[in-house]
Design a protein around this motif. Structure first.
Motif, PDB file in Angstrom:
ATOM      1  N   ALA A 155      -1.082  44.123  50.788  1.00  0.00           N
ATOM      2  CA  ALA A 155      -0.989  45.439  51.432  1.00  0.00           C
ATOM      3  C   ALA A 155      -1.486  45.372  52.870  1.00  0.00           C
ATOM      4  O   ALA A 155      -0.912  45.998  53.769  1.00  0.00           O
ATOM      5  N   GLU A 158       1.105  43.774  55.064  1.00  0.00           N
ATOM      6  CA  GLU A 158       2.228  44.671  55.326  1.00  0.00           C
ATOM      7  C   GLU A 158       1.965  45.592  56.511  1.00  0.00           C
ATOM      8  O   GLU A 158       2.912  46.029  57.179  1.00  0.00           O
ATOM      9  N   PHE A 234      -1.241  52.699  52.053  1.00  0.00           N
ATOM     10  CA  PHE A 234      -2.006  51.499  51.693  1.00  0.00           C
ATOM     11  C   PHE A 234      -2.410  51.556  50.221  1.00  0.00           C
ATOM     12  O   PHE A 234      -2.234  50.577  49.486  1.00  0.00           O
ATOM     13  N   ARG A 237       0.564  50.917  47.972  1.00  0.00           N
ATOM     14  CA  ARG A 237       0.997  49.516  47.931  1.00  0.00           C
ATOM     15  C   ARG A 237       0.042  48.682  47.065  1.00  0.00           C
ATOM     16  O   ARG A 237       0.485  47.784  46.346  1.00  0.00           O
ATOM     17  N   VAL A 238      -1.254  48.968  47.139  1.00  0.00           N
ATOM     18  CA  VAL A 238      -2.216  48.234  46.311  1.00  0.00           C
ATOM     19  C   VAL A 238      -1.954  48.498  44.828  1.00  0.00           C
ATOM     20  O   VAL A 238      -1.897  47.571  44.015  1.00  0.00           O
TER      21      VAL A 238
END
Length: 313
Positions: A155, A158, A234, A237-238
């Motif tokens: 993440a 990214e 964030f 995504r994690v």
């Protein structure tokens, strides 16, 4: 998230929709539709009323509804503006029989790391504890820590931060002088029987939109590193990365961990319950043991504090 409110959001995401059309589709009253729309507005969602109906202009910056909206992972989000410890709350939920819950807080007032060390958790970070009940023996629990570290490092990459992992669970950012600064930490707790895990809580704390003044001297944040500090994206995504990594064969986590590892190939000193192990970290073996090449042969370390040593040492 309230299921009806979720369906209202899903409908708004598809474009303008009138109140009567929403009421018919959801089998609720028009008054109920209005209440759900108002609740979304109070949460920070921008919902405009137009001649064509309601239009979702933007999503809330952060919060439970915002995190669940568009989340491609099967977790219910329990959000707190402030809480002592997301791990403690997740453990309470485990005792109540819950599963697949992500406890998220904007701020932790009693955050803790491994060995009950204090963990600074100011506003601007991402603090989430995932409660799952995997069908695995307790011996395999460490692989979930590795998976969380990989998901966090990915993440960070990214959003433009060159993050890697120090065994087993610290997410670090290398500096120009060969040192590192800590971006995130992970604390895994579990309860189980001899042959299976009853529940497992993986706590993840990431410095996202946190300034230098609020960080310990050896820490950094996405903001400090010049990355895109969108906490909602964030955190999603994690959670999505963790779900993908832990949904298949647990051993598949190791190649992903090796790809992000900063420890492998380094000379290390590991303070273990059985004493200090020093040598070159050569590999990680399932479910998470660090293989250290010492003067006396390979040693497999399953738990301990790992320190990267400078090459001159």
């Amino acid at each position: 998230m309230n299921e009806t409110r979720r369906r209202v959001l899903d409908a708004l995401a598809d474009g303008p929709v009138t109140g009567p059309a929403l009421a018919d589709a959801l089998d609720v009253s028009r008054a109920a539709v209005w209440k759900h729309v108002e609740a979304l507005r109070e949460e920070g969602f921008v919902v405009e009323s137009t001649d064509d109906g309601y239009v979702l202009e933007s999503v809330a910056e952060y919060g439970g509804l915002a995190l669940e909206y568009g989340l491609d992972a099967p977790y219910e989000v329990e959000y707190h503006d402030a809480i002592g410890s997301t791990n403690d709350r997740a453990r309470e939920l485990a005792g109540e029989g819950a599963s697949d819950v992500a406890v998220v807080a904007a701020e932790q007032t009693g955050g803790r790391g491994r060995l009950d060390r204090e963990w600074t958790a100011p506003r601007g970070g991402v603090y989430v504890s995932v409660l799952v009940r995997p069908d695995v023996p307790p011996a395999q629990a460490p692989v979930f820590t590795l998976a969380a570290a990989v998901a966090t490092a990915n993440a960070a990459r990214e959003v433009g931060v060159d993050a890697g992992i120090k065994w087993p669970n610290d997410v670090l950012v290398p500096t120009d002088d060969g040192d590192t600064r800590k971006l995130a930490g992970i604390l895994t707790e579990m309860e189980g029987e001899a042959d299976r895990v009853s529940w497992l809580v993986v706590g993840i704390g990431v410095n996202v939109d946190v300034s230098t003044a609020e960080l310990p001297p050896d820490a950094t944040s996405v903001t400090v590193e010049g990355g895109t500090a969108d906490r909602r994206a964030f955190a999603q995504r994690v959670l999505e990365g963790f779900h993908v990594l832990t949904s298949g064969d647990p051993s598949d986590v190791l190649p992903a961990w090796r790809e992000r590892a900063l420890t492998l190939g380094q000379r290390v000193r590991v303070d273990t319950p059985g004493g200090v192990v020093e040598g070159v970290a050569r590999d990680v073996e399932f479910p998470g043991a660090l293989v250290v090449e010492t003067d006396d042969g390979d040693v497999r370390v399953t738990a301990g504090d790992c320190e990267h040593l400078r090459s001159a040492e």
